[in-house]
Design an enzyme around this catalytic site. Structure first.
Site, mmCIF file in Angstrom:
data_model
loop_
_atom_site.group_PDB
_atom_site.id
_atom_site.type_symbol
_atom_site.label_atom_id
_atom_site.label_comp_id
_atom_site.label_asym_id
_atom_site.label_seq_id
_atom_site.Cartn_x
_atom_site.Cartn_y
_atom_site.Cartn_z
ATOM 1 N N LYS A 115 -10.145 0.412 -22.086
ATOM 2 C CA LYS A 115 -10.053 1.796 -22.559
ATOM 3 C C LYS A 115 -11.253 2.600 -22.070
ATOM 4 O O LYS A 115 -12.372 2.096 -22.000
ATOM 5 C CB LYS A 115 -9.979 1.787 -24.085
ATOM 6 C CG LYS A 115 -9.496 3.069 -24.724
ATOM 7 C CD LYS A 115 -9.326 2.859 -26.221
ATOM 8 C CE LYS A 115 -8.828 4.111 -26.932
ATOM 9 N NZ LYS A 115 -8.672 3.865 -28.388
ATOM 10 N N SER A 221 -4.354 5.616 -29.974
ATOM 11 C CA SER A 221 -5.048 6.292 -28.906
ATOM 12 C C SER A 221 -5.232 5.411 -27.664
ATOM 13 O O SER A 221 -5.630 5.900 -26.615
ATOM 14 C CB SER A 221 -6.417 6.769 -29.393
ATOM 15 O OG SER A 221 -7.248 5.671 -29.762
ATOM 16 N N SER A 245 -4.847 2.290 -33.390
ATOM 17 C CA SER A 245 -4.870 2.619 -31.966
ATOM 18 C C SER A 245 -4.658 1.453 -31.013
ATOM 19 O O SER A 245 -4.527 1.660 -29.815
ATOM 20 C CB SER A 245 -6.185 3.320 -31.612
ATOM 21 O OG SER A 245 -6.249 4.588 -32.208
#
EC number: 3.5.1.4
Length: 575
Positions: A115, A221, A245
């Site tokens: 990420k 996310s 997330s």
């Protein structure tokens, strides 16, 4: 390929792609990979198998890396999951690994992604804000100007000055662990503006799409991570989870994903949107295509965490799941069909009901209904106030205002709807007291009936809790408002693993038939519940083919027993 894209970066409704357009159908239809490249992509079911192929000399690291970089480039055009792709650096590392005489490392030669806000030396670390990618001197000038205006609290100005530089100066410990096992990090993946939403859209990068159904979002996310692994461009991913997330995008993209207890993985080196706020503490977790890969990633990431961060991480060594013993009695599986706030849409209810029937037919499992009562309502209100909104979202709004970028609709929604307010210190204390009270009340229903916190004891009420991973399957872009099925367990800090309910997908015809014979549905006048139902019922066919993931919740710091329980449950589902 571009003619089939539906990636809309404006404010309006997403453009419809062809019915059930998938990334795989695009590359196969246009023959964008050669037969040899396709064989490399298809011959390994998961990272464990790929690492074995490379160790045995069946493939080289360079062969594998080249194909997956090409796949990532194609995926970027179709679905937009990446903030950066490391073409030169990844190939250089692959060449270096091929030169090694010993092919050592549990992830040797495996292409993975991480990420965007996880620090990696020399790479970007953005959170979906334009401000993040500016040079440090430009950031300082903008903050100085904001301070002169005198319209923002000095505490917010102080936090803005502490925002990390865009380019990482060192690796997060998690990254070093993966590299030490021979992994090749080929990309960093996108997240939404502000991180705090279950979609992946920003003014900086645009809208990320779901490779399994390009009418839909991969969630968020960590949606870029889920899209990358689901499409096969990377075999494993590393995301973060403070409200769902990792688990929600894993569910949206047909993957395995885990949110461990806070402290099980050392999470230093993450560029956060809420530095210093410990109302709810985030953690990190992996994405994988198989349960064994998920276990492998946890074994790597959890190992030695106490040595990296002894203040957050207790000295708990990772136990190999094959050494974990389940109870001699039946495994007590609590089932939560509804969180007491927002009802899951039909494909989720249909899938969970079928899975429960499979488990009931297995002699190793005892099903125990779990009544959430008002837990969903209470937890959602508490969580909303404990995130980065205790100061009414001033930090997030300031990060956008510094560059005059607008808040995307879901950022605006989460920052501006009730119960967001600027809390006093006393109100913050009261919220944290309420959080601890709620955690203890929830534990009484979930955990042991004695004072012991040990799972699998003879008096345990339930050993694990089976429930939806969300109220929706993969949502349409910008159309996901409720996190309660995941944030409940961030609030209570209970570890959760999401797994795909294989052979189950959203199916408008099957769902209508199920609704016709369904009994005992919970009626609710909650606005969020109504909004969630209407979104599905008005767009049933758009969701056709979307995977359904379920969530299994375990006891704190007992991730190994949670994964062992999942193994039993998946075997029982094949009964």
């Amino acid at each position: 390929m571009n003619a089939a894209l539906s990636r809309n970066e404006g404010e309006g409704e997403p453009i419809r792609a062809d019915a059930q357009t998938t990334f795989r159908s695009l590359i196969e239809g246009d023959r964008l990979l050669t037969a040899e490249e396709l064989s490399i992509v298809e011959e390994s079911d998961d990272a464990t198998q790929l690492a074995d192929h490379i160790a045995r000399g069946r493939r080289t690291c360079v062969q594998v890396t080249k194909v997956h970089l090409k796949l990532a480039a194609l995926l970027q055009q179709a679905c937009g999951p990446y903030s950066e792709i490391f073409f030169d650096a990844a190939l250089k590392r692959a060449e270096e690994l091929d030169r090694r005489s010993e092919k050592a490392g549990r992830l040797f030669g495996v292409p993975i992604s991480i990420k965007a806000h996880i620090s990696m030396e020399g790479t970007g670390s953005d959170r979906g804000f334009v401000f993040d990618v500016l040079r440090p001197e430009a950031k300082r000038r903008l903050v100085d100007e904001l301070e002169k205006q005198g319209q923002v609290e000095e505490s917010i100005i102080s936090l803005l000055r502490k925002q990390a530089e865009h380019l990482g100066s060192s690796n997060a410990p998690m990254v070093d662990k993966l590299l030490s096992e021979g992994a090749i990090i080929i990309a960093k993946t996108r997240m939404p503006q502000s991180v705090v939403q279950l979609d992946t859209r920003s003014n900086l990068h645009g809208q990320t799409l779901n490779p399994l159904n390009m009418n839909l979002s991969p969630g968020g996310s960590s949606g870029g991570e889920a899209a990358s692994v689901s499409a096969g461009a990377t075999f494993l991913g590393l995301g973060t989870d403070i409200g769902g997330s990792v688990r929600q995008p894993a569910s949206c993209c047909g993957l395995y994903g885990i949110r461990p207890s806070v402290g099980r993985i050392a999470v230093a080196g993450i560029n956060s949107t809420m530095p210093g706020n410990e109302g709810i503490i985030g953690t990190a977790g992996p994405f994988a295509k198989s349960r064994r890969d998920l276990e492998l990633m946890m074994a790597i990431l959890a190992s030695g965490s106490h040595n990296v961060d002894p203040f957050l991480c207790p000295p708990i060594p990772w136990q190999n799941t094959e050494d974990v013993e389940l109870p001699k009695r039946k495994l007590r599986v609590g089932v939560m069909y509804h969180d007491g706030h927002v009802e899951p849409i039909t494909p989720i209810r249909r899938t969970l009901a079928h899975v429960v029937e499979q488990l009931k037919a297995d002699g190793r499992v005892e099903i125990i209904p779990f009544d959430a009562e008002d837990a969903g309502v209470v937890a959602w209100k508490l969580a909303r106030e404990l995130y980065c909104f205790m100061e009414s979202g001033q930090l997030i709004k300031s990060l956008a205002n510094l560059t005059n970028e607008p808040l995307v609709p879901l950022t605006r929604y989460i920052c501006e709807t009730s119960p967001v307010k600027n809390h006093s210190a006393a109100e913050s204390w009261e919220l944290q007291y309420a959080r601890e009270t709620f955690k203890r009340q929830f534990w009484k229903r979930f955990g042991s009936s004695s004072s012991s916190s040990s799972p699998f004891g003879p008096d345990a009420k339930i050993d694990v809790l089976l429930c939806p991973a969300g109220a929706q399957v993969a949502p349409r872009p910008g159309k996901i408002w409720y996190w309660g099925y995941t944030s409940l367990f961030n609030l209570t800090d209970l570890p959760g693993v999401v797994f795909p309910a294989k052979n189950f997908v959203a199916d408008s015809k099957a769902d209508l038939q199920y609704e016709g014979r369904e009994k005992g549905r919970t009626q609710s006048n909650e606005a969020l519940d109504k909004q969630n139902k209407e979104e599905y019922e008005r767009n049933r066919e758009v969701f056709d083919g979307a995977p359904v993931g379920l969530q299994l919740i375990g006891h704190r710091f007992k991730e190994e027993t949670l994964l062992k329980s999942l193994e039993l449950i998946e075997h029982a589902m094949k009964h």
